[in-house]
Write a protein that holds these residues in place. Structure first.
Motif, PDB file in Angstrom:
ATOM      1  N   ASP A 148     122.482  74.124  34.945  1.00 15.38           N
ATOM      2  CA  ASP A 148     121.957  74.621  36.122  1.00 15.38           C
ATOM      3  C   ASP A 148     122.487  76.031  36.159  1.00 15.38           C
ATOM      4  O   ASP A 148     120.833  77.075  36.964  1.00 15.38           O
ATOM      5  CB  ASP A 148     122.752  74.015  36.876  1.00 15.38           C
ATOM      6  N   ALA A 149     122.936  76.888  35.094  1.00 19.62           N
ATOM      7  CA  ALA A 149     123.113  78.180  35.628  1.00 19.62           C
ATOM      8  C   ALA A 149     122.012  79.080  34.935  1.00 19.62           C
ATOM      9  O   ALA A 149     121.713  79.446  35.102  1.00 19.62           O
ATOM     10  CB  ALA A 149     124.613  79.051  34.853  1.00 19.62           C
ATOM     11  N   ILE A 150     121.387  78.313  33.505  1.00 16.48           N
ATOM     12  CA  ILE A 150     120.599  78.801  33.368  1.00 16.48           C
ATOM     13  C   ILE A 150     119.219  78.600  34.083  1.00 16.48           C
ATOM     14  O   ILE A 150     117.855  79.795  33.993  1.00 16.48           O
ATOM     15  CB  ILE A 150     120.152  78.505  31.556  1.00 16.48           C
ATOM     16  N   ALA A 151     118.738  77.393  33.954  1.00 20.40           N
ATOM     17  CA  ALA A 151     117.512  77.511  35.110  1.00 20.40           C
ATOM     18  C   ALA A 151     118.141  79.008  36.276  1.00 20.40           C
ATOM     19  O   ALA A 151     116.240  79.016  36.762  1.00 20.40           O
ATOM     20  CB  ALA A 151     118.023  76.363  35.346  1.00 20.40           C
ATOM     21  N   ILE A 152     119.051  78.542  37.108  1.00 15.11           N
ATOM     22  CA  ILE A 152     118.940  79.754  38.160  1.00 15.11           C
ATOM     23  C   ILE A 152     118.516  81.415  37.772  1.00 15.11           C
ATOM     24  O   ILE A 152     118.275  81.577  38.267  1.00 15.11           O
ATOM     25  CB  ILE A 152     120.685  79.162  38.799  1.00 15.11           C
ATOM     26  N   LYS A 153     119.326  81.640  36.302  1.00 14.68           N
ATOM     27  CA  LYS A 153     118.955  82.805  35.997  1.00 14.68           C
ATOM     28  C   LYS A 153     118.054  82.954  35.580  1.00 14.68           C
ATOM     29  O   LYS A 153     117.155  84.431  35.886  1.00 14.68           O
ATOM     30  CB  LYS A 153     119.910  82.917  34.298  1.00 14.68           C
ATOM     31  N   SER A 154     117.025  82.173  35.127  1.00 12.46           N
ATOM     32  CA  SER A 154     115.424  82.692  34.837  1.00 12.46           C
ATOM     33  C   SER A 154     114.856  81.980  35.724  1.00 12.46           C
ATOM     34  O   SER A 154     113.661  83.382  35.521  1.00 12.46           O
ATOM     35  CB  SER A 154     115.157  81.172  33.306  1.00 12.46           C
ATOM     36  N   GLU A 155     115.132  81.556  36.960  1.00 10.47           N
ATOM     37  CA  GLU A 155     114.326  81.412  38.551  1.00 10.47           C
ATOM     38  C   GLU A 155     114.435  83.052  38.722  1.00 10.47           C
ATOM     39  O   GLU A 155     113.616  83.858  39.410  1.00 10.47           O
ATOM     40  CB  GLU A 155     115.326  80.631  39.108  1.00 10.47           C
ATOM     41  N   ASN A 156     115.835  83.578  39.059  1.00  9.84           N
ATOM     42  CA  ASN A 156     116.069  85.058  39.315  1.00  9.84           C
ATOM     43  C   ASN A 156     115.209  85.929  38.519  1.00  9.84           C
ATOM     44  O   ASN A 156     114.716  87.372  38.770  1.00  9.84           O
ATOM     45  CB  ASN A 156     117.480  85.435  39.390  1.00  9.84           C
ATOM     46  N   ASP A 157     114.790  85.958  37.547  1.00 12.25           N
ATOM     47  CA  ASP A 157     114.534  86.950  36.252  1.00 12.25           C
ATOM     48  C   ASP A 157     113.285  87.202  36.476  1.00 12.25           C
ATOM     49  O   ASP A 157     111.848  87.587  36.490  1.00 12.25           O
ATOM     50  CB  ASP A 157     114.917  86.046  34.575  1.00 12.25           C
ATOM     51  N   LEU A 158     112.505  86.172  36.870  1.00 11.54           N
ATOM     52  CA  LEU A 158     110.700  85.523  36.790  1.00 11.54           C
ATOM     53  C   LEU A 158     110.996  86.413  38.473  1.00 11.54           C
ATOM     54  O   LEU A 158     109.366  86.823  38.688  1.00 11.54           O
ATOM     55  CB  LEU A 158     110.431  84.234  37.547  1.00 11.54           C
TER      56      LEU A 158
END
Length: 160
Positions: A148-158
């Motif tokens: 979940d943290a990786i998914a949130i991080k990738s969303e924020n990076d995008l």
């Protein structure tokens, strides 16, 4: 501070392997000999004891290696990566394997309890499977949180 903490944990992971190795070298042969005395009509019991207990050491050491890799990822600032998720997944599967192998050995603990008239021996036999299940659940929870943290991080990076 972070490097010192992970170094301490790496040393702890290495030191966790020493008692298990000692148990495999010294205690498993004793258990096998006692098993032969308790069940002389079942000739393969000695081999079975060696197989169950020594085979459970293999996933244990593999899980320690995965924990070491996880700590190495933290040192490299790659804690939030798919490598860490994979390491946690492998730790979870190793813990489940250890639990199943030790549940297979539970009848031996029952026989030891019957021979010594000590019912608490069965509870001692349940300690390792229970601890392994707790570790498996903990690794599964951490794996899900990390995903979940990786998914949130990738969303924020995008979005940036």
């Amino acid at each position: 501070m972070g490097k010192v903490t992970t170094m301490f944990l790496k040393i702890a992971v290495i030191l966790l392997g020493v008692p298990v190795l000692a148990l495999c070298i010294f205690l498993v042969p004793e258990l096998a000999d006692v098993s032969v005395e308790l069940l002389p009509e079942f000739g393969a019991i000695k081999v079975l004891v060696y197989m169950v207990f020594d085979a459970s050491a293999i996933p244990f050491y593999f899980a320690l290696y995965q924990a070491f890799k996880l700590l190495r990822n933290i040192d490299k600032n790659k804690a939030f990566s798919d490598l860490s998720v994979d390491a946690l997944k492998k730790i979870k599967y190793c813990a489940i394997t250890i639990s199943v192998l030790h549940l297979l050995a539970l009848p031996l603990f029952y026989l030891f309890a019957q021979a010594d008239d000590a019912p608490g021996v069965v509870l001692v036999g349940l300690a390792v499977p229970f601890a392994s299940v707790v570790i498996a659940v903990f690794a599964a929870v951490l794996q899900k949180l990390l995903q979940d943290a990786i998914a949130i991080k990738s969303e924020n990076d995008l979005t940036v």
